[in-house]
Write an enzyme that holds these catalytic residues in place. Structure first.
Site, short mmCIF file in Angstrom:
data_model
loop_
_atom_site.label_atom_id
_atom_site.label_comp_id
_atom_site.label_asym_id
_atom_site.label_seq_id
_atom_site.Cartn_x
_atom_site.Cartn_y
_atom_site.Cartn_z
N ILE A 131 26.33 -33.88 22.11
CA ILE A 131 26.61 -33.86 23.55
C ILE A 131 27.95 -33.20 23.84
CG2 ILE A 131 25.28 -35.98 23.88
CD1 ILE A 131 27.97 -37.41 24.41
N ASP A 132 28.83 -33.07 22.83
CA ASP A 132 30.16 -32.50 23.06
C ASP A 132 30.13 -30.98 23.19
OD1 ASP A 132 31.28 -34.99 22.95
OD2 ASP A 132 31.75 -34.87 20.81
N MET A 154 6.31 -25.41 44.16
CA MET A 154 6.74 -24.29 44.97
C MET A 154 6.94 -23.04 44.11
SD MET A 154 9.45 -25.64 47.80
CE MET A 154 8.91 -26.12 49.42
N GLN A 206 27.13 -41.69 28.34
CA GLN A 206 26.91 -40.24 28.32
C GLN A 206 25.82 -39.83 27.32
OE1 GLN A 206 31.13 -38.30 28.45
NE2 GLN A 206 31.41 -40.44 27.98
N SER A 228 26.40 -33.07 9.66
CA SER A 228 25.03 -33.16 9.16
C SER A 228 24.54 -31.83 8.62
CB SER A 228 24.10 -33.64 10.28
OG SER A 228 24.50 -34.88 10.79
#
Length: 829
Positions: free
Chosen positions: A214-215, A621, A349, A170
């Site tokens: 994601i790779d 916290m 995934q 892309s």
């Protein structure tokens, strides 16, 4: 974060001096300026390709300009966070911002696929996976005719700035589009589709890319958008499979995505303590089947009830033949007779809610992308906004594309060591740690050194992963490894236990502290601690914990003057949800706590969306450290985050109430306020809740939540597992080196400041720093470092919540060049 981690640190940072008093409601009709700091001129980048821009007035940078954002290629969690940031910061700068739906196909088709975005149109996007503006493969854009039509659709809307979120294909397509832009305009004029005046106004097209994959297969960036979330999905499955595998003494083969890059498989292997990992960048040796079966059998003989093998879908052997999960299953079953099952995770995934890291990463990259577009000149090359360590940087797009191609070429030419090095320092570090833990036999000769490992302070997820790595690396170094139960209290009372390889089996994914931990400091117990060290013949200490661990290390260092037994190498690993240990930008456990807070905020916002006109006030916290509140505010889309480091007054609270009152008149009828537990002694959570309830009467109602100790619990995230594992391994390697240096005349004697250190992430690498040198960088009264890197993100938090800030909102990333050939030469050497 992988990085996950793969995270290091940024350039030296200055503490921001922005006050919440500067906050004010900011809509299109009434922007009110914050108290202004003196303007700081911004000069051009070293390459001379960036324009000189006054970034102290960001609200006017985009006036008269138009920006379009699109997502292309495979979807990745966190893309929506990037889209949201581009839209909101673009509008904040005065620019028009457009969605391009369905990627390049929408650009070609035009019409309703290219729509102007509004502030409210990107609300409730942060927690959504995938991409809400759609993504599609586009054959039309591959043709000259298609690109000509796409150019016409942009010119007609005055769009000359394009933000592309996608993979290398892309981004390469976007660069090609920019390269032939002038020719496309000439063709459109000849065809009568645009006028010469329109072409003149759109003479230059600026391109900025954000890598969504994601790779994590794009060279030049430590982490791509979506990688951390994919690891979360994988680890959820691995944890679930582990329980059933243990019940039936099974071997599981898990296949994860990664046709050309083994990052997911590699980090998964580290995060779950896999027996074997197979990745495309490093085919196993010729006799790998024999070695694998031998290791699986040895693991069972040590008492383990399961085996886990992680294989990337693109894994191959030395001959280039694919290694499939089914082949591994058949081979293991035939040779060992083990009950073996296969799980192929597939597109799960890509799905699910983005992790806190991906939301923050997408937001930071989106903000920087807008600034890069608005600062670009005709001579500026198309760039990618990336993450190096913990710093946003800009890199020339085509240099990164070439580096990525160099990796593929190296793998094709069977130069696998070069391929791993070309992947970058993060990948190489993960690979070396995996090999250290999984491909080393225990030495037959011992070092005669003993190391004790203890946890100090409050429990933090990832402590057990650090202990496991430390024990096993220590054993491979030939050391005798002891664990200390209950921190310094246990060290004083002699509750030590010698650990072997199988003693820490299955510890990587366990939350809390299996060794037990207390806040007791060693100062008053040095006599007993010295006696224990002498009794067990301890030669080095590895202390894992938070601010108490750091303070305890200083006390041991000081006690060396009177206790010779304490003249041994000491190293501290930062592990606390508060992330307040000096010398490290990240602490083990902080990522898990951050994700817990973010998930809770998502659920709370969902309930608010159903009831309407409701504001939630949530206490986090962190002690006096506002890290969790600030970062959770970014990840969850909070309207405000009150912290100690950014002082606020009753006037500021009133301004925030007015802001929420105005917000309730829009389509977004909900509010989220975060408050750090020690943000202000007088303006407590109850006080803020009562104030908001009273001042918002008739407009909105309030609810409050104190999250409490749930932030310290749960299974560690992939980042904390990986971070803890790498720090634990590196710490023991450092101790091994320090022991050799301190060994004189048959004994260990180390009393110089460099023998008591903290191992943390600074700038872009993991570094060892003497405790004594860090002492001057601490506010001991409030238990926080004097300089904290994340404070620079506060203006971004406020802008994304629709406040106007009189300060720079981005990180001033400069264009850097990647020397692909030099990197390759170094790899070959």
């Amino acid at each position: 974060p992988h990085s996950s981690l793969s995270l290091s640190l940024s350039l030296p940072l200055c503490r921001l001096q922005l006050s919440l008093a500067a906050l004010c409601p900011a809509d299109h009709s009434r922007w009110v300026h914050l108290r202004r700091q003196p303007p700081r001129p911004v000069t051009a980048d070293p390459s001379g390709t960036m324009g000189t821009v006054d970034r102290s007035h960001p609200e006017t940078l985009g006036v008269g300009k138009a920006i379009a954002v699109l997502t292309s290629g495979g979807d990745a969690q966190g893309m929506n966070a990037a889209v949201r940031a581009v839209v909101r910061v673009g509008i904040y700068t005065g620019a028009k911002v457009y969605f391009i739906h369905e990627g390049y196909q929408g650009m070609v088709d035009g019409g309703e696929n290219i729509r102007e975005a509004t502030w409210e149109s990107v609300s409730m996007m942060l927690q959504l996976g995938g991409t809400v503006i759609g993504s599609a493969r586009c054959q039309d854009f591959r043709t000259r005719e298609g690109r000509t039509t796409a150019a016409m659709n942009l010119v007609k809307r005055g769009i000359t700035n394009l933000c592309v979120i996608g993979g290398d294909g892309s981004l390469t397509g976007a660069n090609d589009f920019r390269t032939e832009w002038s020719g496309l305009l000439t063709d459109l004029i000849k065809l009568g589709k645009i006028t010469s005046e329109e072409a003149k106004k759109a003479a230059h097209l600026n391109i900025v890319g954000l890598v969504g994959s994601i790779d994590n297969d794009f060279c030049g960036t430590d982490m791509t958008i979506g990688t951390d979330s994919a690891l979360h999905r994988i680890m959820e499955v691995v944890d679930a499979i582990t329980t059933t595998a243990q019940s039936h003494q099974r071997t599981f083969v898990l296949e994860v995505m990664g046709r050309h890059c083994g990052y997911l498989a590699l980090v998964t292997g580290l995060a779950c303590g896999a027996d074997w990992v197979l990745i495309p960048e490093s085919p196993p040796p010729a006799n790998w089947e024999e070695i694998l079966c031998q290791r699986l059998n040895e693991t069972r003989l040590r008492g383990s009830r399961l085996n886990v093998i992680i294989v990337a879908e693109g894994a191959v052997d030395q001959d280039g033949k694919a290694i499939t999960s089914e082949y591994i299953k058949t081979m293991v079953t035939k040779r060992l007779g083990f009950d073996t099952r296969v799980t192929i995770l597939g597109h799960v995934q890509r799905g699910g809610t983005p992790s806190a890291f991906d939301r923050i990463l997408g937001s930071r990259m989106g903000v920087e992308a807008v600034m890069a577009l608005l600062e670009a000149t005709p001579d500026t090359p198309a760039c990618v906004v990336s993450l190096s360590g913990n710093q946003a940087i800009r890199l020339p797009l085509m240099e990164l594309v070439q580096m990525t191609k160099d990796v593929t070429k190296a793998m094709t030419e069977r130069r696998f060591e070069d391929a791993i090095k070309l992947r970058g320092r993060s990948f190489l570090s993960n690979w070396n740690t995996y090999r250290l833990l999984s491909h080393h036999d225990l030495p037959t000769t011992k070092s005669n050194f003993s190391i004790a490992v203890l946890n100090v302070g409050a429990p933090a997820a990832g402590m057990n992963a650090a202990v496991r790595a430390a024990i096993r690396v220590g054993l491979t170094e030939g050391h005798k490894m002891f664990v200390v139960h209950d921190g310094f209290d246990g060290l004083a009372n002699g509750t030590l236990e010698e650990f072997g390889w199988s003693s820490v089996g299955g510890w990587t994914g366990a939350g809390g502290s299996k060794l037990g931990t207390k806040r007791v400091l060693p100062g008053k117990h040095c006599d007993k601690i010295s006696a224990t060290i002498s009794k067990f013949n301890i030669h080095a200490l590895l202390i894992i914990g938070g601010f108490e661990a750091f303070t305890g290390g200083l006390e041991l260092l000081q006690a060396r003057n009177t206790h010779e037994e304490l003249c041994i190498p000491i190293i501290i690993l930062p592990a606390t949800v508060s992330n307040n240990v000096p010398g490290s930008d990240f602490s083990i456990g902080a990522d898990t706590a951050l994700n817990t807070i973010t998930t809770t905020c998502d659920q709370i916002k969902q309930s608010a969306a159903g009831t309407k006109r409701r504001v939630f006030i949530i206490e986090t916290m962190g002690g006096y450290c506002g890290y969790l509140a600030t970062m959770a505010g970014l990840a969850a889309g909070a309207d405000a985050a009150y912290i100690f480091e950014d002082p606020f007054s009753i006037h500021d609270l009133q301004i925030n109430v007015e802001h929420l009152t105005h917000k309730m008149k829009t389509t977004v009828k909900r509010g989220l306020i975060l408050r750090n537990e020690r943000a202000n002694d007088h303006y407590s959570t109850d006080f803020i809740y009562n104030l908001y309830s009273e001042e918002g009467r008739g407009v909105f109602d309030c609810r409050k939540n104190v999250l409490g100790h749930m932030q310290q619990g749960g299974c560690p995230t992939p980042f904390d597992r990986n971070f803890g594992t790498k720090l634990g391994a590196k710490a023991v390697l450092w101790l091994s080196s320090a022991l050799k240096e301190a060994y004189r005349h048959g004994r260990i004697f180390a009393n110089n400041p460099e023998s008591a250190c903290l191992l943390g992430m600074r700038k872009r690498s993991v570094v060892v720093q003497p405790l004594q040198h860090l002492r001057d960088h601490i506010d001991f009264e409030h238990r926080i470092p004097r300089d904290q890197w994340w404070l620079k993100l506060r203006p971004m938090l406020k802008v994304l919540a629709k406040y106007k800030v009189g300060a720079e909102i981005s990180e001033q990333a400069q264009l850097e060049h990647v020397m692909g050939k030099a990197a390759l030469g170094e790899a070959q050497r």
